[in-house]
Design an enzyme around this catalytic site. Structure first.
Site, PDB file in Angstrom:
ATOM      1  N   SER A 262       0.839  -1.216   0.000  1.00 61.27           N
ATOM      2  CA  SER A 262       0.000   0.000   0.000  1.00 61.27           C
ATOM      3  C   SER A 262       0.861   1.248   0.000  1.00 61.27           C
ATOM      4  CB  SER A 262      -0.883   0.016   1.257  1.00 61.27           C
ATOM      5  OG  SER A 262      -1.814  -1.017   1.226  1.00 61.27           O
TER       6      SER A 262
ATOM      7  N   GLY B 283      -5.749  -3.869  -7.629  1.00 64.03           N
ATOM      8  CA  GLY B 283      -6.942  -3.066  -7.335  1.00 64.03           C
ATOM      9  C   GLY B 283      -6.552  -1.715  -6.764  1.00 64.03           C
TER      10      GLY B 283
ATOM     11  N   ARG C 225     -13.244  -6.936 -11.097  1.00 61.99           N
ATOM     12  CA  ARG C 225     -13.456  -6.310  -9.792  1.00 61.99           C
ATOM     13  C   ARG C 225     -14.276  -5.024  -9.897  1.00 61.99           C
ATOM     14  NH1 ARG C 225      -8.166  -6.555  -6.314  1.00 61.99           N
ATOM     15  NH2 ARG C 225      -9.684  -5.960  -4.726  1.00 61.99           N
TER      16      ARG C 225
ATOM     17  N   ASP D 249      -7.038  -8.106   4.552  1.00 60.53           N
ATOM     18  CA  ASP D 249      -6.227  -8.922   3.635  1.00 60.53           C
ATOM     19  C   ASP D 249      -5.749 -10.229   4.270  1.00 60.53           C
ATOM     20  OD1 ASP D 249      -6.473  -7.028   1.627  1.00 60.53           O
ATOM     21  OD2 ASP D 249      -4.689  -5.945   2.254  1.00 60.53           O
TER      22      ASP D 249
ATOM     23  N   ARG E 194      -2.659 -14.349  -2.234  1.00 58.21           N
ATOM     24  CA  ARG E 194      -2.809 -14.659  -0.801  1.00 58.21           C
ATOM     25  C   ARG E 194      -3.420 -16.048  -0.572  1.00 58.21           C
ATOM     26  NH1 ARG E 194      -0.956  -9.927   1.036  1.00 58.21           N
ATOM     27  NH2 ARG E 194      -1.837  -8.019   0.191  1.00 58.21           N
TER      28      ARG E 194
END
Ligand code: S3P
Length: 438
Positions: A27, A99, A127, A320, A392
């Site tokens: 991020s 995203g 998405r 997440d 993930r």
């Protein structure tokens, strides 16, 4: 972004021992490239995540005329072009799997004097983008999408943006950030309110780049008409990448692992709270400030975990981490219940469905609910699972396999490189047994 198909085999293994440093925060790396590109002057980024997602963002700014030097791995020198200095790119801008890249860029590009098209890989093109299109349109942006509000996004430049007072319908740092980044180009003040506070990296970084933003948990207020001043950014290790090792060391008997300099922004560490409620033994050492973020070394030892009801208020702070939390739950004694996490269905994959299907294939008793799951801890068997190209999900099953009673083949793991380049090597170095399948 990655198109090659790589399956992994992960075998029963462990214990995990030693000291490791996981790569930089995803991020923060995205945002550092964006704000440094729009600043006046040169900014240095240390600890930049060399993942496919963040490199895609850097490549997009390079396409818009920003010179970004990479003097050594994980370091970037960004020669900022100023708020109005971006050039019209040649062709579409490819966000890959990210995203965060696409949603934040949608806000930032809405304020440019040229048109752009944002696209991405097959996962990203499924998405939902209406969540950014709606508030940005309310600010005067013109964005066309495919039916259902899906990418590619065609963003019309030369729009006169104006500030809004926007209340987010879902807790989303990406949507909040898109609105704030459009606010850099808007007349008047932009206010964003959140139903539950989410990660505040955009706000903190705007302040570090000299924009007079006011913010507190759940609310940000950004005046229009300022400039960004170059600054240097130090990116801490990504808590979401550390999470796989925190869980692996917790559930594999005999483990004792140290993770160095992990970012502990409180809006990211819900998994620490959940694991501690389950009985995990994770200690923080040498807690310090690094580039305005709290970081610490995390020492984790194996501990018997028990099931919990995951407190709903923790959900945004661990959004997440649910794939790996599901693995901790499968390894725990008793039942774990997850509720209030419907957002998991619109991440890189439908993470509730993918984890439920995969864990069930390994013999775990798990029931899906619309907004979560009920997981019975117990024995984990070997078998084959699909990651749906979700990084993930792939890494979570590597960890699950370590305590399974036979090897697990995990399909489509190439996208692990989007967020965690070098994961398999690092995992092997501290005791896991994972390799590419023949
Ligand atoms: C991110 C915000 C979260 C998270 C994503 C990164 C960000 O998404 O899931 O991996 O950098 O702002 P939402 O804000 O949409 O929940």
């Amino acid at each position: 972004m990655t198109t090659e198909r790589i399956d992994w085999i992960s075998r029963p293994a462990g214990p995990l021992t030693g000291e490791i440093t996981v790569p930089g925060d995803k991020s923060i790396s995205h945002r550092a490239i964006m704000l440094a590109s729009l600043a006046d002057g040169d900014s240095r980024i240390d600890g930049f995540l060399e993942g496919e997602d963040t490199r895609a963002t850097a490549a997009i700014f390079a396409k818009m005329g920003v010179r970004i030097d990479s003097p050594s791995p994980s370091r970037r020198i960004v020669h900022g072009v100023g708020l109005h200095g971006l050039a019209a790119p040649d062709g579409v801008l490819d966000c890959g799997n990210a995203g965060t890249g696409m949603r934040l860029l949608a806000g930032l590009l809405a304020g440019q004097a040229f048109d752009t098209t944002l696209t991405g890989d097959a996962s990203l093109r499924k998405r939902p983008m209406r969540r950014v299109i709606e508030p940005l349109s309310a600010m005067g942006a013109r964005i066309d999408a495919e039916p259902g509000g899906l990418p590619p996004l065609h963003i019309h430049g030369r729009s006169n943006l104006h500030g809004v007072d926007y209340e987010l319908p879902v807790a989303s740092a990406q949507v909040k950030s898109a609105v704030l980044l459009a606010g850099l180009y808007a007349d008047g003040e932009t206010v964003v309110r959140e139903p539950h506070p989410t990660r505040d990296y955009t706000e903190r970084m705007l302040a570090a780049f000299g924009w007079p933003i006011g913010f507190e948990p759940g609310r940000a207020r950004l005046p229009g008409g300022h400039r960004l001043r170059a600054t240097d950014i130090v990116v801490p290790a990504d808590f979401s990448s550390a999470a796989f090792f925190l869980v692996a060391a917790s559930i594999i008997p005999g483990s004792h692992l140290l993770l160095r300099a992990v970012g502990l922004n409180p809006r990211r560490t819900g998994l620490l709270d959940a694991l501690r409620l389950m009985g995990a033994d994770i200690r923080e050492h040498d807690t310090r400030e690094q580039g305005g973020e709290r970081v610490a070394d995390l020492e984790v030892r194996h501990a018997p975990l028990h099931g919990i009801e995951v407190p709903v208020e923790l959900v945004p702070d661990m959004i997440d981490e649910f794939p790996i939390l599901f693995v901790a739950a499968a390894a725990a004694r008793g039942t774990t219940t997850v509720r209030g996490a419907a957002e998991l269905r619109v991440k890189e994959s439908d993470r509730i469905a993918m984890m439920a299907t995969g864990l069930a294939a390994l013999g775990v008793r798990i029931a899906e609910t619309p907004d979560g799951a009920i997981i019975e801890g117990g024995r984990i068997g070997g078998g084959e699972v699909d990651s749906a190209t979700d990084h993930r999900i792939a890494m979570s099953f590597v960890v699950a396999a370590a305590i399974a009673d036979a090897p697990v083949r995990i399909h489509d793991c190439a996208n692990v490189a989007t967020s965690f380049p070098g994961f398999a090597e690092l995992a092997r170095a501290c005791g896991l047994d994972v390799e590419a399948a023949e």
